[in-house]
Design a protein around this motif. Structure first.
Motif, mmCIF file in Angstrom:
data_model
loop_
_atom_site.group_PDB
_atom_site.id
_atom_site.type_symbol
_atom_site.label_atom_id
_atom_site.label_comp_id
_atom_site.label_asym_id
_atom_site.label_seq_id
_atom_site.Cartn_x
_atom_site.Cartn_y
_atom_site.Cartn_z
ATOM 1 N N TYR A 179 0.834 -1.199 0.000
ATOM 2 C CA TYR A 179 0.000 0.000 0.000
ATOM 3 C C TYR A 179 0.869 1.250 0.000
ATOM 4 O O TYR A 179 0.587 2.223 -0.707
ATOM 5 C CB TYR A 179 -0.904 0.024 1.230
ATOM 6 C CG TYR A 179 -1.929 -1.074 1.326
ATOM 7 C CD1 TYR A 179 -2.421 -1.733 0.197
ATOM 8 C CD2 TYR A 179 -2.432 -1.478 2.562
ATOM 9 C CE1 TYR A 179 -3.369 -2.742 0.291
ATOM 10 C CE2 TYR A 179 -3.377 -2.474 2.674
ATOM 11 C CZ TYR A 179 -3.836 -3.111 1.548
ATOM 12 O OH TYR A 179 -4.775 -4.103 1.659
ATOM 13 N N ALA A 180 1.921 1.223 0.803
ATOM 14 C CA ALA A 180 2.779 2.401 0.916
ATOM 15 C C ALA A 180 3.470 2.736 -0.395
ATOM 16 O O ALA A 180 3.791 3.900 -0.664
ATOM 17 C CB ALA A 180 3.823 2.177 2.012
ATOM 18 N N LEU A 181 3.674 1.717 -1.220
ATOM 19 C CA LEU A 181 4.353 1.928 -2.493
ATOM 20 C C LEU A 181 3.389 2.140 -3.657
ATOM 21 O O LEU A 181 3.834 2.326 -4.788
ATOM 22 C CB LEU A 181 5.271 0.734 -2.791
ATOM 23 C CG LEU A 181 6.510 0.655 -1.894
ATOM 24 C CD1 LEU A 181 7.203 -0.693 -2.044
ATOM 25 C CD2 LEU A 181 7.478 1.789 -2.193
ATOM 26 N N VAL A 191 -9.709 -6.036 6.087
ATOM 27 C CA VAL A 191 -10.391 -4.808 5.658
ATOM 28 C C VAL A 191 -9.984 -3.646 6.546
ATOM 29 O O VAL A 191 -9.768 -2.524 6.064
ATOM 30 C CB VAL A 191 -11.918 -5.014 5.684
ATOM 31 C CG1 VAL A 191 -12.650 -3.693 5.455
ATOM 32 C CG2 VAL A 191 -12.335 -6.028 4.623
ATOM 33 N N ALA A 192 -9.844 -3.896 7.848
ATOM 34 C CA ALA A 192 -9.473 -2.824 8.768
ATOM 35 C C ALA A 192 -8.093 -2.263 8.448
ATOM 36 O O ALA A 192 -7.867 -1.052 8.547
ATOM 37 C CB ALA A 192 -9.510 -3.331 10.211
ATOM 38 N N LEU A 193 -7.158 -3.125 8.067
ATOM 39 C CA LEU A 193 -5.824 -2.649 7.698
ATOM 40 C C LEU A 193 -5.901 -1.746 6.476
ATOM 41 O O LEU A 193 -5.325 -0.645 6.460
ATOM 42 C CB LEU A 193 -4.899 -3.837 7.428
ATOM 43 C CG LEU A 193 -3.507 -3.484 6.873
ATOM 44 C CD1 LEU A 193 -2.761 -2.550 7.812
ATOM 45 C CD2 LEU A 193 -2.704 -4.750 6.612
ATOM 46 N N TYR A 194 -6.633 -2.196 5.456
ATOM 47 C CA TYR A 194 -6.773 -1.369 4.258
ATOM 48 C C TYR A 194 -7.445 -0.040 4.598
ATOM 49 O O TYR A 194 -6.983 1.021 4.162
ATOM 50 C CB TYR A 194 -7.579 -2.095 3.187
ATOM 51 C CG TYR A 194 -7.890 -1.199 2.011
ATOM 52 C CD1 TYR A 194 -6.933 -0.977 1.019
ATOM 53 C CD2 TYR A 194 -9.104 -0.529 1.919
ATOM 54 C CE1 TYR A 194 -7.197 -0.123 -0.039
ATOM 55 C CE2 TYR A 194 -9.371 0.321 0.861
ATOM 56 C CZ TYR A 194 -8.411 0.531 -0.109
ATOM 57 O OH TYR A 194 -8.671 1.390 -1.145
ATOM 58 N N ALA A 201 -7.401 5.738 5.140
ATOM 59 C CA ALA A 201 -7.853 6.911 5.889
ATOM 60 C C ALA A 201 -6.704 7.749 6.414
ATOM 61 O O ALA A 201 -6.933 8.801 7.028
ATOM 62 C CB ALA A 201 -8.742 6.465 7.050
ATOM 63 N N GLY A 202 -5.495 7.309 6.205
ATOM 64 C CA GLY A 202 -4.341 8.063 6.668
ATOM 65 C C GLY A 202 -3.962 7.794 8.109
ATOM 66 O O GLY A 202 -3.126 8.509 8.672
#
Length: 303
Positions: A200-202, A220-223, A228-229
């Motif tokens: 995600y960070a990349l 889902v919570a991780l995504y 959401a920042g």
């Protein structure tokens, strides 16, 4: 550039539950799909590697795809695994899945025969020409023996409007940058739960998950935290699930995830030969990881 927001989020690479006698357990499969939808999963992937596609008959694969479409079409993106190491068979399976109403097809690199990059271009092009559905490339060199070069992905995306995404499961987050540079029009999905946050960070837009069969809510919570920042919560969730997510490959998948799901009464542990159920040492390690994961999860203050 086309809107690829349909790939944003978590897709679940669905297991195929089996009864003790080796038949597909449709009741367990329905319950699995319903749990995914309730948790907010974006996409469902029937008959992929995790679904033991290689040992399903053509009739079984079609039945699983049709069942998923019937139960979840319009509620989640349906991405059917139709790839094989035969272009002719892949084209035929892709056409059948398209007729059944899937949104997209997931095409693994041909395994065992290990084609060159030109061979991959020829193979994927033939399949893309045979369907109006989205085509998602799948690079998993640990299973297939060959990876999709970023330039190859870029060539395919330029030649075929329906080649729109790639599932990257080579274990190297740096590939995200390489793919985004060589194929800027492709949505990139992480194929390894333990690397989701790094992907995600990349710039990856989503995750195709094995662990979400067991715990879709935390995936889902991780995504959602990342999106959401909320970097602190995203890191906390990542650290809570990394070890158990990595343990899903302590022996050949999907045997480990089926084992931990069986501990919650969600399905049996049966897998199709030549896979075997997890060994006793692996069960012991998974049991320990599960104890640790439950403790860490409780500290995340889930509703």
């Amino acid at each position: 550039m086309s809107d690829l927001s349909r790939f944003d989020g978590v897709f679940t690479a669905l297991i195929t539950p089996f009864t003790a006698s080796g038949e597909i357990d449709w009741n367990a499969f329905d319950a699995l799909i319903d749990r995914q939808l309730a948790a907010g999963i974006t996409g469902l992937v029937p008959v992929g590697t995790t679904g033991e596609a290689a040992t399903l008959s053509s009739a079984e694969a079609e039945a699983v795809i049709a069942h998923t479409v019937e139960r979840a079409k319009g509620k989640a993106y349906i991405l059917a695994g139709t790839g094989s190491n035969s272009t002719e068979k892949t084209v035929a399976a892709t056409r059948r899945a398209t007729d059944l109403g899937v949104d997209g097809v997931l095409l693994v690199t041909p395994y065992y025969n290990k084609p060159s990059q030109q061979g991959l271009i020829n193979h994927f092009s033939a399949v893309a020409d045979a369907t109006t559905a989205d085509v998602v490339l799948y690079s998993v060199p640990g299973r297939a023996g060959v990876e999709i070069a970023p330039a190859t992905a870029g060539t395919l995306a330029q030649r075929h409007l329906n080649v729109v995404a790639i599932k990257e499961a080579g274990g190297d987050p740096a590939r995200v940058t390489d793919l985004r540079t060589a194929a800027p029009g492709l949505a990139v999905h992480c194929g390894d739960d333990g690397l989701a946050l790094a992907f995600y960070a990349l710039g990856a837009c989503g995750l195709t998950s094995v662990f979400s069969n067991y715990d879709p809510e935390i995936c889902v919570a991780l995504y959602n935290a990342w999106n959401a920042g909320d970097r602190t919560r995203a890191l906390d969730i990542h650290e809570a699930l990394r070890d158990i997510a990595d343990a899903m490959f302590i022996e050949n998948s999907p045997a480990p995830v089926k084992y931990i799901m069986s501990s919650r009464g969600l399905n049996g542990t049966a897998v199709r030969m030549p896979l075997a159920e997890v060994s006793e040492p692996a069960r012991n390690m998974l049991d320990q990881h599960m104890v640790e994961f439950k403790t860490r999860r409780e500290g995340l203050a889930f509703a």
